[in-house]
Design an enzyme around this catalytic site. Structure first.
Site, short mmCIF file in Angstrom:
data_model
loop_
_atom_site.label_atom_id
_atom_site.label_comp_id
_atom_site.label_asym_id
_atom_site.label_seq_id
_atom_site.Cartn_x
_atom_site.Cartn_y
_atom_site.Cartn_z
N ASP A 230 63.44 29.77 35.89
CA ASP A 230 64.71 29.15 35.53
C ASP A 230 64.47 27.72 35.03
OD1 ASP A 230 67.66 28.89 35.51
OD2 ASP A 230 67.24 27.42 37.09
N HIS B 262 61.96 24.82 30.57
CA HIS B 262 61.61 23.71 29.69
C HIS B 262 61.79 22.35 30.37
CE1 HIS B 262 65.83 24.77 29.29
NE2 HIS B 262 66.08 23.51 29.00
N ASP C 89 73.93 34.59 30.62
CA ASP C 89 74.63 33.30 30.56
C ASP C 89 75.15 33.00 29.15
OD1 ASP C 89 72.13 33.03 29.50
OD2 ASP C 89 71.53 31.33 30.75
#
Length: 1591
Positions: A607, A610, A729
């Protein structure tokens, strides 16, 4: 395999059987420790070969010359190690990285557990003549790094090469399933189709079909079996669980309150004492074993829930003003915002936002609050405090004297800039405390004293400093104002989005608990009076276009102060630091969390990847892979850069990057995404069939049997895709496109050659994105029923995806036309496939069929399997307080679509026509099979090549492999020339090398859009040409019948059986197989130097075959065509210009003698020897019919070559006794070749050698036969006069005049406009240095033979001072030896000029050897020109040279003359230097007109080889190489790097005649020249012999 090319003959690095174990690998030898995968890999390679064992796979990665991977190969993805295989890293011998090179990797080559910080090393072999390879036994998954360390150019310097990464895919195993389709292509029901079996199958990552589920919508664990059954029935193979841990107060799965406890709602009763781990493990096992569902879960490393209880005990785990002081003003601002939010009603401000005016009112008031915080005090210096500090320093004498630039009288602006640049302002930009910025008082005092010299009073100086501080503060106030403005703007924008925008969450009343905007800090103190600086922890979030490698919670980021973070108020950002020492509790806690999950789940989704610090991600995943070596890891990255994505993939070992179909904004863009991430290889791919080689290789462990191996070259990899139709999402299809589009998009995803993913809401047609935080309803178990949306289609296509990925349907094709996308998959070895036709629905409401052309499938049968559209009955959102439901819809199945068959000029075809009713969102599925599929075709196309081409001689191989256009037209009477490809142009060669240049690129990258591929699809002309040109020449070369027939049989079968779209593959397969066999045949017929050499040596050796061939118009015999050596191609392909005496004898040593082609060398020697006339051999042979004698150096080159032949050929001495019929009578009269006086007598080669020497000793004086414009239209009359004499004082041979050019630098002026016609560019009359060297070499050799009784003469008879006498070879040689340095050397020190024959006024550069001694009158200066000819003399007669003088001259040439591919023909400091040759130049510039500068600057290839040989010799005798020969060899091999690259990449596959300045292409040069390749082979042969002598 080529003869003598077994794997054991190549130097490679292997693991010693008794290698010392590192601590990390010591456990592998312990009887109590379990074997690691690395141990098992070593054990495999050391075990005996089992009967029927398949060849092992070897993946070869070629590194650049510096030991690093090419940029496009910096990331390599390798397959799962179901059976251990080898990663072979190859480095060219002699390249910089091979200089005491050591290969380093953290893959556990010696066994044991993986440890990222532990590196195993392998020393690279130091053999400069053979390929350097490191074989790595690969046995388990993971992410690994490698590099090469090697010696630099300075003493003791070690260079670390660029890092490369290889990631090995994990081994995933799941339950086998029964086929989804019956034999008659009917979809089987769940009871018989897709049924879970007992057996396990290896599941490639492309076979994953992942369904994302949210556990809180599934209900407690006992209810999960129903969800497993539904997912299994829909064809999924893995479930992705959003985090299952106990959630924080927000109820978001990604806000984890306790990382070691599962959500209590998952358990019907009380959560077990172990936090629920055992029950979760048990249910995941059920999913795996009973439903064939692997498990994937998120790991959340970047934050924890804002109410995580452990934060109270370990506030250091978050970012607070206490540990990150720059957050202090951000906290003040945040606290002011919360307080402001609680007082709105008392201030008459709106608490609910209903308009822009409400926002204006709030922001005006809040801006005043912010201004009142006086946050500027965190930025600026306190002027009064600064004045006091300076005054105190001055009065106490604690002044630091100013030592910088002179500041007296400078302005305060200047002084402010000066002291800032002196780094004397402390705390700038730290924002740590109010007025935390200050100057070093002592330095400031010193500055003002030096600046304000007129002031003495401390108070006055302090005031002056105050004025400077005011200036320093100006930009700091501006910075504060800008930051404040950005913060206010961001607050305003956030208010608008969260409380007013239509698409925002529309939060309600503003209060202290629901402030103006989300709070940036979590206040987690255990009591109200807890220190807010310690217990106020920064919340996590994200920033638009942020640098993912920059932690926005750390300086220099001011994101929290500027309110740039889109914050998650329920998540505290975790502060790890650089390593576990920085925050021991947090690292240990989170490592335990990760390893616990790794033991339970088959895979991780990282999760917020980045924003997770790379060092943290690497550490955690390493720990996880210790627990689960085959852990599957995926992530979704938002770095905004493919290069940055790749960095995360490489470092973390991410197996798949999540890609989403709904990022395609129209059908064209969506088809591009499918092509990039889902096609796999294009249909008709060539790399697998054409680029592999079979070898037998030794065990990479150094112990164990030789095994058969398939070698596959590696390209760089792009990150593997996990292609979702929709992620959990993102907005629903109804929101982004249309609800109907779910069917077409979902179907297209399943046809991707990648891992695929979806969410239950996509399959069930949920109308909108579900809120992970607020949504409390449960999933409806709709199964495959009427209310299941597109689930029934998903079942079919997911199961088919599973079957295709297991079955190797790796080839695909995507076609987009209007709103249609057609995606096909093919199994390359069976040519069975499937076609999916999808009508996308990017817009709502339309039922229009749209338009797509009929889909024509050549030589392919197509059968309908299934078709459907989705009828969404209402877009109204279903209302149900307990259950999540999809839109009411009906799946409308299509009747069978009959695919008609047709026949046209291109053969049979099937044609898929879209039915009249095919609304947007519809799909159709077909099975395809190639008609008359020939399962043996691949094998047939490659069969027999070695037998056919291996029996060919080198002349036949010249025809098969090469032949330039001029050669082919000459040999075939103009019927054939090079093949012309529309859109590409003519090939360089008619033979296989011509085809291979474009095919290498096409095959490696499967570039089926290349013009050659298009041409092959359009027709079979190229196939007809390949065998047609060979058949044409069988009457002259009968052995060509077999290869001609071999080609014809294969191409005929391809034409008969293969559809047009497959022709490129089979053409490439046949051509490449023939090329490999033909090339191997050349190598096997070559010397050991070539057959065991590296690619560069072998490519240069191929130039011998390239240049030596049979044409009708050029021969070594006047009465019949015989093979002859071309000087270069394409200009010297045929006719009188093909065969040149000088070129032949410069070329024979390298091209023929070092390669073992002694018979060809002998024939050239005897042919030219037969033409001896006037003591010379011809420069232009012209088939021995009309030879021209204008070359002074050619006989000496021939003598050198005879000497080399005697030394190198088996029984080479026998050539001296060979009888040679003489072309011309003894009186040198010119007679036609067929005149009775021609060939009237014979001489032995020894007699011819003696005649050359005697005629030169007597003096040669004649006028060329047929002198005048018919012979040479450029030359002046005086130029036809040939005069050569010996100076018996020095022994040197002098000759030539200002009107001719008798050496290789033979450019004759041609421009009347510039006045150069008949004037040589480089006459070199006198005694050219290379002739002197060649003469000395011949004399020394003959003296040795005469003394050994192997030569019938002792010397020559000459008149000296009127007396005839015998001058022995030794006497003549001694004369030259005694005079050489005096005549040719130009001393470094002018004081030594008197010791040498030099004219000081003419010297341009010292420390050189003259190019000529005794240039003609008026051109004495040309003696002193630095040219590349002296290394020739050094090579053939090194004894002439003083070693120190020689080395100095060579080092100068290395700096001044050496270019990328050759040697400058003139010193760049010379007034005549003109480096760019253009023969068409018709200007009045005499220096360059009509290319007069041919040898006055352009860089010629062939002198480079002599330079390298001379440098090697003298540097090892008098230079660095005397102590470290490796240093010399590496330096010289470094000069060959451009040549290596050129021959590898240039379509002519050779070394050019010359280049222009700095290696630039010269349009008038031959693209490949015999002597350019030859002299490099000479050098490499010298190195090879040196290596053997040192072995």
């Amino acid at each position: 395999m080529g003869k003598g090319r077994k794997g054991s003959s190549k130097p490679h690095v292997s693991i010693p059987p008794n290698a010392v174990k590192s601590p990390s690998s010591a456990s592998s030898t312990s009887p109590v420790s379990p074997k690691t995968p690395a141990d098992e890999g070593i054990e495999f390679f050391q075990s005996q070969v089992t009967p029927g064992e398949s060849p092992i796979r070897v993946y070869e990665l070629r590194l650049d010359v510096d030991g690093g991977p090419r940029k496009d190969r910096s990331y390599i993805r390798l397959p799962p190690a179901y059976t251990p295989y080898i990663l072979r890293v190859s480095i060219d011998a002699g390249t910089p990285a091979a200089r005491n090179g050591v290969f380093m990797t953290n893959f556990p080559l010696d066994g044991g557990k993986f440890d990222r910080a532990h590196f195993t090393q392998r020393k690279l072999p130091m053999d400069y003549s053979k390929p350097v390879q490191v074989d790595l036994p690969i046995s388990h998954a993971g992410a690994f790094v490698f590099w090469v360390e090697y010696d630099g150019g300075k003493p003791g310097e070690r260079i670390k090469g660029r890092e490369g990464y290889f990631n090995v895919d994990p081994i995933l195993r799941t339950k086998a399933r029964t086929p989804i389709l019956s034999k008659d292509l009917k979809v089987l029901p769940p009871s018989s189709g897709g049924v879970i079996q007992k057996d396990l199958v290896d599941l490639p990552m492309d076979g994953l079909s992942i369904l994302t589920v949210v556990s809180k919508w599934m209900g407690p664990i006992p209810e999960w079996r129903k969800h497993f059954a539904e997912a299994k029935d829909r064809g999924y193979t893995m479930l992705h669980y959003t985090p299952l841990q106990e959630r924080g107060e927000s109820d978001s799965p990604y806000s984890i309150r306790d990382q070691f406890k599962y959500d209590p709602g998952m358990f019907e009763g009380k959560r077990p004492a172990d936090g629920g781990k055992a029950e979760v493990d048990a249910i995941l096992k059920v999913a795996r074993e009973e439903y064939g569902l692997l498990s994937l879960t998120d790991i959340v490393l970047n934050h924890t829930a804002n109410d995580s209880p452990w934060l109270v005990d370990h506030p250091e785990s978050g970012f607070s003003p206490a540990n990150s002081p720059h957050l202090t003003p951000a906290l003040e601002l945040d606290s002011a915002m919360v307080e402001f939010s609680s007082t709105l009603s008392t201030k008459g401000l709106p608490t609910r936002i209903s308009s822009e005016q409400d926002i204006d009112s709030l922001m005006n008031a809040f801006s005043a609050i912010i201004k009142g915080l006086d946050l500027w005090q965190y930025y600026v210096l306190d002027v009064e405090r600064e004045k006091d500090s300076v005054k105190s320093a001055l009065t106490s004498g604690k002044v630091t004297a100013w030592t910088g630039e002179n500041v007296a009288g400078r302005s305060v602006v200047d002084l402010a800039n000066i002291i800032r640049s002196a780094n004397a302002i402390l705390g700038l930009g730290q924002l740590a405390s109010r007025f935390g910025v200050r100057a070093d008082a002592g330095i400031a005092a010193g500055l003002v004293k030096a600046a304000f010299v007129e002031l003495q009073d401390p108070a006055a100086l302090a005031d002056a400093w105050g004025r400077v501080v005011d200036v320093i503060n100006v930009p700091l106030y501006e910075e504060w104002e800008q930051d404040t403005k950005v913060a206010i703007d961001n607050v305003r924008n956030r208010i608008k989005y969260t409380r007013l925008d239509e698409n925002g969450p529309k939060l309600g009343e503003i209060s202290k608990s629901s402030p103006l905007v989300e709070t940036y800090f979590t206040r987690c103190g255990p009591s109200p009076d807890s220190d807010p600086l310690v217990y106020s922890l920064a919340n996590n979030g994200w920033i638009w276009a942020a640098d993912p490698l920059q932690n926005f919670a750390l300086l220099p980021s001011k994101a929290y102060l500027r309110r740039e973070v889109i914050v998650w108020g329920d998540c505290v950002k975790l502060r790890y630091g650089e390593n576990p020492k920085d925050n021991p509790f947090l690292w240990e806690y989170m490592t335990s969390y990760v390893t616990s999950l790794a033991a339970s789940f088959d895979g991780f989704r990282i999760d917020n990847c980045h924003s997770t610090p790379l060092n943290v991600g690497v550490y955690m995943l390493d720990a996880a892979r210790v627990v689960n070596p085959d852990l599957y890891v995926c992530a979704e990255l938002f770095t905004g850069s493919e290069e940055m994505d790749l960095l995360f993939v490489k470092r973390l070992g991410i197996n798949s990057l999540i890609r989403e179909s709904y990022n395609g904004w129209d059908p064209k863009e969506y088809s591009r995404l499918l092509y990039r991430y889902g096609v796999g290889k294009p249909v008709g791919s060539m790399d697998g069939a054409c680029l592999t080689n079979i070898e037998e290789i030794a065990s990479p462990t150094g112990k164990g049997p030789v095994r058969k191996a398939i070698i596959t070259p590696l390209n760089g990899s792009m990150p593997h895709a996990l292609l979702y139709d929709l992620t959990h999402d993102n907005e629903s299809p109804m929101h982004k496109r249309s609800a109907e589009d779910a069917l077409s998009t979902g179907a297209l995803v399943t046809f991707s050659f990648s891992a695929i993913g979806s969410v239950k809401g996509f399959d069930d047609l949920y109308p909108k994105l579900l809120n992970l935080v607020g949504e409390k309803r449960r999933y409806e178990l709709s199964g495959l029923g009427e209310d299941s949306g597109i689930a029934k289609v998903k079942r079919l296509l997911n199961e088919l995806h599973f079957e295709m990925m297991l079955g190797g349907y790796e080839e695909g094709h995507v076609h987009q036309e209007n709103d249609y996308i057609v995606l096909s998959r093919v199994q390359p070895s069976t040519q069975k496939g499937y076609v999916l036709v999808a009508h996308t629905a990017f817009s709502k409401g339309s039922k229009d069929r749209g338009y797509i052309s009929p889909i024509k499938l050549r030589r392919t049968k197509a059968r309908f399997i299934y078709g459907a559209s989705i009828n969404v009955e209402s877009y109204e959102i279903p209302q149900d307080n307990k259950t999540l439901k999809g839109l009411p819809s009906k799946l409308v199945e299509m009747p069978t679509v009959v695919v008609p068959q047709g026949l046209d000029a291109d053969g049979p075809f099937s044609e898929i026509v879209v039915p009249e009713y095919f609304p947007p969102g519809s799909i159709m599925l077909f099975e395809t099979n190639l008609e008359q599929y020939d399962s043996t075709l691949d094998e047939f196309c490659t069969s027999g090549a070695q037998a056919v081409f291996g029996d060919l001689g080198l002349i036949e191989l010249n025809v098969v492999l090469h032949r330039a256009d001029g050669e082919e037209r000459d040999a075939t009477d103009g019927e054939f020339g090079v093949y012309n490809i529309p859109g590409l142009g003519g090939l360089t060669y008619c033979g296989l090398e011509g085809w291979m240049h474009p095919l290498r690129h096409i095959m490696r990258y499967n570039d089926l859009g290349h013009p050659l591929c298009g041409h092959l699809r359009e027709g079979t002309w190229a196939m007809d040409y390949v065998h047609g040109r060979l058949s044409k020449q069988t009457s002259v070369l009968p052995d060509l019948q077999k290869p001609a027939l071999w080609f014809k049989e294969r191409f005929d079968r391809v034409k008969d059986r293969v559809p047009p779209f497959m022709r490129p593959k089979y053409f490439a397969l046949i051509i490449s197989e023939a090329y490999k066999a033909a090339r191997r045949s050349v190598i096997e017929q070559s010397s050991e130097f070539v057959s065991t050499g590296h690619d560069f040596t072998q490519s240069l050796a191929l130039c011998a075959v390239q240049m030596h061939g049979l044409v009708k118009s050029a021969s070594l015999n006047p009465d019949r065509a015989t093979p002859s050596l071309a000087a270069g191609l394409p200009h010297f392909a045929a006719g009188w210009a093909r065969c040149w005496g000088r070129d032949v004898f410069i070329s024979l040593r390298g091209l023929f003698l070092t390669t073992g082609e002694f018979e060809g060398a002998k024939k050239h020697i005897l042919s030219f020897a037969s033409t001896l006339k006037h003591g010379l051999i011809p420069n232009l042979l012209d088939s021995v019919r009309n030879p021209r004698y204008n070359s002074r150096d050619s006989p000496w080159w021939m003598l050198q070559n005879i000497q080399d032949y005697v030394d190198m050929a088996p029984d080479g001495i026998a050539i001296l006794s060979e009888s040679v019929p003489r072309r011309f009578p003894k009186d040198d009269a010119w007679v036609p070749w067929n005149d009775e006086r021609a060939y009237a007598y014979s001489s032995t080669v020894a007699e011819i050698i003696q005649e050359i020497l005697q005629r030169h000793a007597d003096g040669i004086h004649f006028r060329e036969y047929n002198a005048g414009p018919n012979l040479d239209m450029q030359m002046k009359d005086e130029g036809f006069n040939i005069d050569i004499d010996v100076d018996w004082k020095t022994g040197l041979i002098f000759g030539g005049n200002q009107f001719n050019c008798g050496t290789w630098m033979d450019k004759m002026g041609e421009s009347e406009k510039a006045g150069t016609k008949g004037k040589p560019g480089t006459p070199r009359d006198g005694a050219p240095v290379e002739i002197t060297g060649l003469l000395k070499s011949a004399l020394t050799w003959l003296d040795r033979l005469a003394r050994q009784g192997k030569f019938p003469f002792q010397g020559i008879r000459v008149k000296v001072d009127g007396k005839e006498q015998l001058v022995t070879y030794k006497q003549w040689a001694d004369l030259i030896q005694a005079s050489f340095e005096k005549c040719y050397y130009v001393p470094l020190d002018p004081a030594d000029d008197s010791k040498y024959n030099v004219k000081s006024s003419l010297i341009n550069r010292r420390g050189i050897y003259k190019d000529v001694y005794g240039s003609g009158s008026g051109r004495e200066w040309s003696d002193y020109q630095l040219r590349p000819n002296f290394p020739i003399a050094m090579t053939v007669a090194p004894e002439l040279f003083d070693p120190q003088h020689a080395l100095g001259a060579l080092q100068l040439a290395d700096q001044v003359l050496r270019g990328p591919l050759g040697m400058k023909t003139l010193d760049s400091s010379d007034m005549q230097y003109r480096p760019n040759y253009d023969n068409s130049n018709d200007s009045t510039d005499a220096a360059v007109a009509k290319g007069l500068n041919y040898h006055n600057g352009p860089e010629w290839g062939w002198p480079l080889g002599y330079f390298l040989r001379a440098y090697l010799d003298f540097d090892t005798r008098a230079g660095v190489g005397k102590e470290d020969i490796g240093a010399t060899l590496h330096h010289l091999h470094g000069t060959l790097l451009p040549s290596r690259s050129h021959i590898e990449n240039d379509p002519w596959a050779g070394i050019p005649e010359l280049t222009n300045e700095n290696g630039q292409h010269c349009g008038d040069s031959c693209n490949t020249q015999a002597w350019s390749a030859s002299t490099l082979l000479d050098f490499l042969d010298s190195v090879h012999k040196l290596n053997k002598s040192r072995a």
